[in-house]
Design a protein around this motif. Sequence first.
Motif, PDB file in Angstrom:
ATOM      1  N   ALA A   1     -20.175 -26.596   6.703  1.00  0.00           N
ATOM      2  CA  ALA A   1     -20.344 -27.986   7.141  1.00  0.00           C
ATOM      3  C   ALA A   1     -20.404 -28.064   8.659  1.00  0.00           C
ATOM      4  CB  ALA A   1     -19.192 -28.839   6.610  1.00  0.00           C
ATOM      5  N   GLN A   2     -19.579 -27.261   9.313  1.00  0.00           N
ATOM      6  CA  GLN A   2     -19.543 -27.289  10.773  1.00  0.00           C
ATOM      7  C   GLN A   2     -20.843 -26.765  11.379  1.00  0.00           C
ATOM      8  OE1 GLN A   2     -15.944 -25.574  12.140  1.00  0.00           O
ATOM      9  NE2 GLN A   2     -15.859 -26.856  13.943  1.00  0.00           N
ATOM     10  N   LEU A   3     -21.389 -25.706  10.785  1.00  0.00           N
ATOM     11  CA  LEU A   3     -22.664 -25.180  11.265  1.00  0.00           C
ATOM     12  C   LEU A   3     -23.778 -26.200  11.060  1.00  0.00           C
ATOM     13  CD1 LEU A   3     -24.410 -22.909  12.408  1.00  0.00           C
ATOM     14  CD2 LEU A   3     -24.580 -21.953  10.105  1.00  0.00           C
ATOM     15  N   GLY A   4     -23.754 -26.882   9.912  1.00  0.00           N
ATOM     16  CA  GLY A   4     -24.756 -27.918   9.650  1.00  0.00           C
ATOM     17  C   GLY A   4     -24.689 -29.038  10.674  1.00  0.00           C
ATOM     18  N   ILE A   5     -23.481 -29.448  11.024  1.00  0.00           N
ATOM     19  CA  ILE A   5     -23.295 -30.501  12.035  1.00  0.00           C
ATOM     20  C   ILE A   5     -23.825 -30.036  13.390  1.00  0.00           C
ATOM     21  CG2 ILE A   5     -21.554 -31.793  13.339  1.00  0.00           C
ATOM     22  CD1 ILE A   5     -19.878 -31.801  10.726  1.00  0.00           C
ATOM     23  N   TYR A   6     -23.554 -28.774  13.743  1.00  0.00           N
ATOM     24  CA  TYR A   6     -24.027 -28.249  15.025  1.00  0.00           C
ATOM     25  C   TYR A   6     -25.557 -28.181  15.059  1.00  0.00           C
ATOM     26  CZ  TYR A   6     -24.636 -25.284  19.100  1.00  0.00           C
ATOM     27  OH  TYR A   6     -25.030 -24.796  20.322  1.00  0.00           O
ATOM     28  N   ILE A   7     -26.163 -27.740  13.964  1.00  0.00           N
ATOM     29  CA  ILE A   7     -27.632 -27.664  13.902  1.00  0.00           C
ATOM     30  C   ILE A   7     -28.238 -29.052  14.063  1.00  0.00           C
ATOM     31  CG2 ILE A   7     -29.567 -27.237  12.314  1.00  0.00           C
ATOM     32  CD1 ILE A   7     -28.007 -24.780  11.296  1.00  0.00           C
ATOM     33  N   GLY A   8     -27.602 -30.056  13.460  1.00  0.00           N
ATOM     34  CA  GLY A   8     -28.077 -31.428  13.650  1.00  0.00           C
ATOM     35  C   GLY A   8     -27.946 -31.873  15.094  1.00  0.00           C
ATOM     36  N   TYR A   9     -26.913 -31.370  15.777  1.00  0.00           N
ATOM     37  CA  TYR A   9     -26.654 -31.759  17.168  1.00  0.00           C
ATOM     38  C   TYR A   9     -27.662 -31.133  18.136  1.00  0.00           C
ATOM     39  CZ  TYR A   9     -24.167 -32.346  21.584  1.00  0.00           C
ATOM     40  OH  TYR A   9     -23.842 -32.676  22.874  1.00  0.00           O
ATOM     41  N   VAL A  10     -28.165 -29.943  17.827  1.00  0.00           N
ATOM     42  CA  VAL A  10     -28.983 -29.166  18.764  1.00  0.00           C
ATOM     43  C   VAL A  10     -30.121 -29.973  19.361  1.00  0.00           C
ATOM     44  CG1 VAL A  10     -30.612 -27.230  18.925  1.00  0.00           C
ATOM     45  CG2 VAL A  10     -28.404 -26.908  17.831  1.00  0.00           C
ATOM     46  N   HIS A  11     -30.931 -30.633  18.519  1.00  0.00           N
ATOM     47  CA  HIS A  11     -32.096 -31.353  19.019  1.00  0.00           C
ATOM     48  C   HIS A  11     -31.985 -32.868  18.894  1.00  0.00           C
ATOM     49  CE1 HIS A  11     -34.567 -27.454  18.308  1.00  0.00           C
ATOM     50  NE2 HIS A  11     -34.053 -27.496  19.515  1.00  0.00           N
ATOM     51  N   TYR A  12     -30.985 -33.332  18.139  1.00  0.00           N
ATOM     52  CA  TYR A  12     -30.877 -34.783  17.935  1.00  0.00           C
ATOM     53  C   TYR A  12     -29.494 -35.330  18.257  1.00  0.00           C
ATOM     54  CZ  TYR A  12     -35.522 -34.871  15.889  1.00  0.00           C
ATOM     55  OH  TYR A  12     -36.877 -34.787  15.701  1.00  0.00           O
ATOM     56  N   SER A  13     -28.723 -34.573  19.012  1.00  0.00           N
ATOM     57  CA  SER A  13     -27.445 -35.024  19.559  1.00  0.00           C
ATOM     58  C   SER A  13     -26.527 -35.610  18.479  1.00  0.00           C
ATOM     59  CB  SER A  13     -27.714 -36.032  20.683  1.00  0.00           C
ATOM     60  OG  SER A  13     -26.533 -36.287  21.412  1.00  0.00           O
TER      61      SER A  13
ATOM     62  N   ALA B   1     -26.205 -34.830  14.404  1.00  0.00           N
ATOM     63  CA  ALA B   1     -24.972 -34.233  13.877  1.00  0.00           C
ATOM     64  C   ALA B   1     -24.393 -35.087  12.757  1.00  0.00           C
ATOM     65  CB  ALA B   1     -23.953 -34.069  14.994  1.00  0.00           C
ATOM     66  N   THR B   2     -24.406 -36.397  12.955  1.00  0.00           N
ATOM     67  CA  THR B   2     -23.837 -37.322  11.967  1.00  0.00           C
ATOM     68  C   THR B   2     -24.640 -37.304  10.674  1.00  0.00           C
ATOM     69  OG1 THR B   2     -23.087 -38.748  13.774  1.00  0.00           O
ATOM     70  CG2 THR B   2     -23.136 -39.709  11.560  1.00  0.00           C
ATOM     71  N   LEU B   3     -25.963 -37.403  10.787  1.00  0.00           N
ATOM     72  CA  LEU B   3     -26.807 -37.451   9.587  1.00  0.00           C
ATOM     73  C   LEU B   3     -26.816 -36.118   8.851  1.00  0.00           C
ATOM     74  CD1 LEU B   3     -29.858 -39.568  10.840  1.00  0.00           C
ATOM     75  CD2 LEU B   3     -28.010 -40.275   9.313  1.00  0.00           C
ATOM     76  N   ALA B   4     -26.855 -35.015   9.584  1.00  0.00           N
ATOM     77  CA  ALA B   4     -26.852 -33.690   8.948  1.00  0.00           C
ATOM     78  C   ALA B   4     -25.551 -33.460   8.183  1.00  0.00           C
ATOM     79  CB  ALA B   4     -27.053 -32.598   9.995  1.00  0.00           C
ATOM     80  N   GLY B   5     -24.422 -33.769   8.824  1.00  0.00           N
ATOM     81  CA  GLY B   5     -23.131 -33.592   8.169  1.00  0.00           C
ATOM     82  C   GLY B   5     -22.972 -34.491   6.957  1.00  0.00           C
ATOM     83  N   PHE B   6     -23.370 -35.761   7.098  1.00  0.00           N
ATOM     84  CA  PHE B   6     -23.251 -36.719   5.998  1.00  0.00           C
ATOM     85  C   PHE B   6     -24.140 -36.307   4.820  1.00  0.00           C
ATOM     86  CE2 PHE B   6     -24.498 -40.685   3.835  1.00  0.00           C
ATOM     87  CZ  PHE B   6     -23.243 -41.186   3.513  1.00  0.00           C
ATOM     88  N   ALA B   7     -25.384 -35.905   5.112  1.00  0.00           N
ATOM     89  CA  ALA B   7     -26.315 -35.515   4.058  1.00  0.00           C
ATOM     90  C   ALA B   7     -25.856 -34.263   3.324  1.00  0.00           C
ATOM     91  CB  ALA B   7     -27.707 -35.284   4.653  1.00  0.00           C
ATOM     92  N   PHE B   8     -25.234 -33.336   4.049  1.00  0.00           N
ATOM     93  CA  PHE B   8     -24.765 -32.087   3.443  1.00  0.00           C
ATOM     94  C   PHE B   8     -23.597 -32.326   2.482  1.00  0.00           C
ATOM     95  CE2 PHE B   8     -22.310 -27.972   4.100  1.00  0.00           C
ATOM     96  CZ  PHE B   8     -23.066 -27.268   3.167  1.00  0.00           C
ATOM     97  N   VAL B   9     -22.722 -33.251   2.830  1.00  0.00           N
ATOM     98  CA  VAL B   9     -21.511 -33.484   2.046  1.00  0.00           C
ATOM     99  C   VAL B   9     -21.727 -34.478   0.906  1.00  0.00           C
ATOM    100  CG1 VAL B   9     -19.155 -34.405   2.185  1.00  0.00           C
ATOM    101  CG2 VAL B   9     -20.007 -32.900   3.982  1.00  0.00           C
ATOM    102  N   LEU B  10     -22.631 -35.444   1.099  1.00  0.00           N
ATOM    103  CA  LEU B  10     -22.789 -36.550   0.148  1.00  0.00           C
ATOM    104  C   LEU B  10     -23.061 -36.116  -1.299  1.00  0.00           C
ATOM    105  CD1 LEU B  10     -22.905 -39.617  -0.313  1.00  0.00           C
ATOM    106  CD2 LEU B  10     -25.347 -39.516   0.239  1.00  0.00           C
ATOM    107  N   PRO B  11     -24.038 -35.225  -1.572  1.00  0.00           N
ATOM    108  CA  PRO B  11     -24.323 -34.880  -2.975  1.00  0.00           C
ATOM    109  C   PRO B  11     -23.112 -34.308  -3.713  1.00  0.00           C
ATOM    110  CG  PRO B  11     -26.077 -34.093  -1.545  1.00  0.00           C
ATOM    111  CD  PRO B  11     -24.966 -34.527  -0.663  1.00  0.00           C
ATOM    112  N   SER B  12     -22.415 -33.358  -3.098  1.00  0.00           N
ATOM    113  CA  SER B  12     -21.264 -32.756  -3.776  1.00  0.00           C
ATOM    114  C   SER B  12     -20.125 -33.763  -3.917  1.00  0.00           C
ATOM    115  CB  SER B  12     -20.776 -31.517  -3.016  1.00  0.00           C
ATOM    116  OG  SER B  12     -20.530 -31.809  -1.663  1.00  0.00           O
ATOM    117  N   PHE B  13     -19.993 -34.687  -2.950  1.00  0.00           N
ATOM    118  CA  PHE B  13     -18.965 -35.718  -3.063  1.00  0.00           C
ATOM    119  C   PHE B  13     -19.239 -36.610  -4.273  1.00  0.00           C
ATOM    120  CE2 PHE B  13     -17.725 -40.145  -2.271  1.00  0.00           C
ATOM    121  CZ  PHE B  13     -16.341 -39.995  -2.224  1.00  0.00           C
ATOM    122  N   LEU B  14     -20.490 -37.034  -4.444  1.00  0.00           N
ATOM    123  CA  LEU B  14     -20.844 -37.888  -5.585  1.00  0.00           C
ATOM    124  C   LEU B  14     -20.624 -37.147  -6.905  1.00  0.00           C
ATOM    125  CD1 LEU B  14     -24.098 -39.587  -4.230  1.00  0.00           C
ATOM    126  CD2 LEU B  14     -21.798 -40.582  -4.414  1.00  0.00           C
TER     127      LEU B  14
END
Length: 409
Positions: free
Chosen positions: A87-99, A103-116
């Motif tokens: 999850a942390q790597l996903g957040i960082y990858i989201g941050y690299v080009h879109y600050s 980071a927020t959308l990448a982290g949220f999208a990664f966690v949402l399916p498994s949470f549901l």
Amino acid sequence: MGIQLLLLPVFKLAFLFKIIVITQKSKYSLRELTLYFLRLGSIGFGEPVALVGYMHQDLVEYRKWISEEEYKEGLALAQLAPGPLAAQLGIYIGYVHYSFLGATLAGFAFVLPSFLMVLALGIVYQLYGGLFWIQSVFYGVGAGVIGIITLSAYRLTIKSIGKFSLESLKEKWLLWLFFIILLAVTYVTEREQILVFIAAGLIYMLIKARPMAKISKTANISIVFLSGIWDFENGTLLKIFIFFAKAGAFVFGSGLAIVPFLHSVVVVENEWLTEQQFLDSVAVAMITPGPVVITVGFIGYLVDGVAGAIAAAMATFLPCYLFTISLAPFFKRIVHNKSVKAFVEGITAAVLGALVGSVIVIAKRSIIDVPTALIAFFVILSLLYIKKIQEPVIIAIAAVVGVMIKFIF
């Protein structure tokens, strides 16, 4: 010469147009990034190592959205700072080009399916958990989970500290001392020891890195803050949020590192769940894609419904998110900081000791007869010798075996 001067603006425009075209071809949109992590969170099974491997294969090698250097920086930061690795790597990858937005959308999208998914399973479990066939399924699944987390704890220990040998003891004797002390303390008290974890990190940092007094002062302030954060009297929902935020701040590498924190407070201290329900919660995380730490959503639902699930999940991933976006801009200085590395090594050794101690505590209550012992044993053998087998397959087989044993006997 005059003609060349007249044509110069045209050449400049052509050059700029060429750059824009190249950039548009190589650059990905925020929507594409979000959809990728939504997909990975929906079908990405396996431990953190597998999930970060998928990201490298998809984003670095195949799509070329992220450079090799950017990926390695993100992976190094994820290993240094607390939080579930994938999850942390996903957040960082989201941050690299879109600050921050990326980071927020990448982290949220990664966690949402498994949470549901775990939320849906929590609803089914609460409605039908008392039925014989459900109990039979989790009879085998619980034993299978013991086998999985036992082997995972062993592998994490080898990866972080090394194999238990004379050479390793001589070289890393202090880390092994932290590991053994926390193993014993967790086994005896059956509670998480936050201050001991922090103390292990500080002691190792002071011995190995000898940081400046300013760093020690900051660390002492952190200890006071963390020791007082749990002292409050409020409703269950706020208690859930604060506890899971505290637990999320001490997950290093694997989501399984959260197990000792959860077990001591959820089962022993507050008695929110029974031992079997807790083991079933870990099993649910194993059979769903995405980060293993998403088991907190299942636990939160059993404790306080949908609101409890949301509070537990948000609180667990909040430290991970905050650490990543706050440290990312200063990464190049952090990654080579000896004090930070030493602190992380010390606290990781302590957390792993607590993980092994909690596995022993859970196992002695969950391996209740010969069949469950055999299931756990064969799960370990399967994971050791069948290289490509994944945890969801193991869990499914254990469930079938559990149902067969219950119906026969």
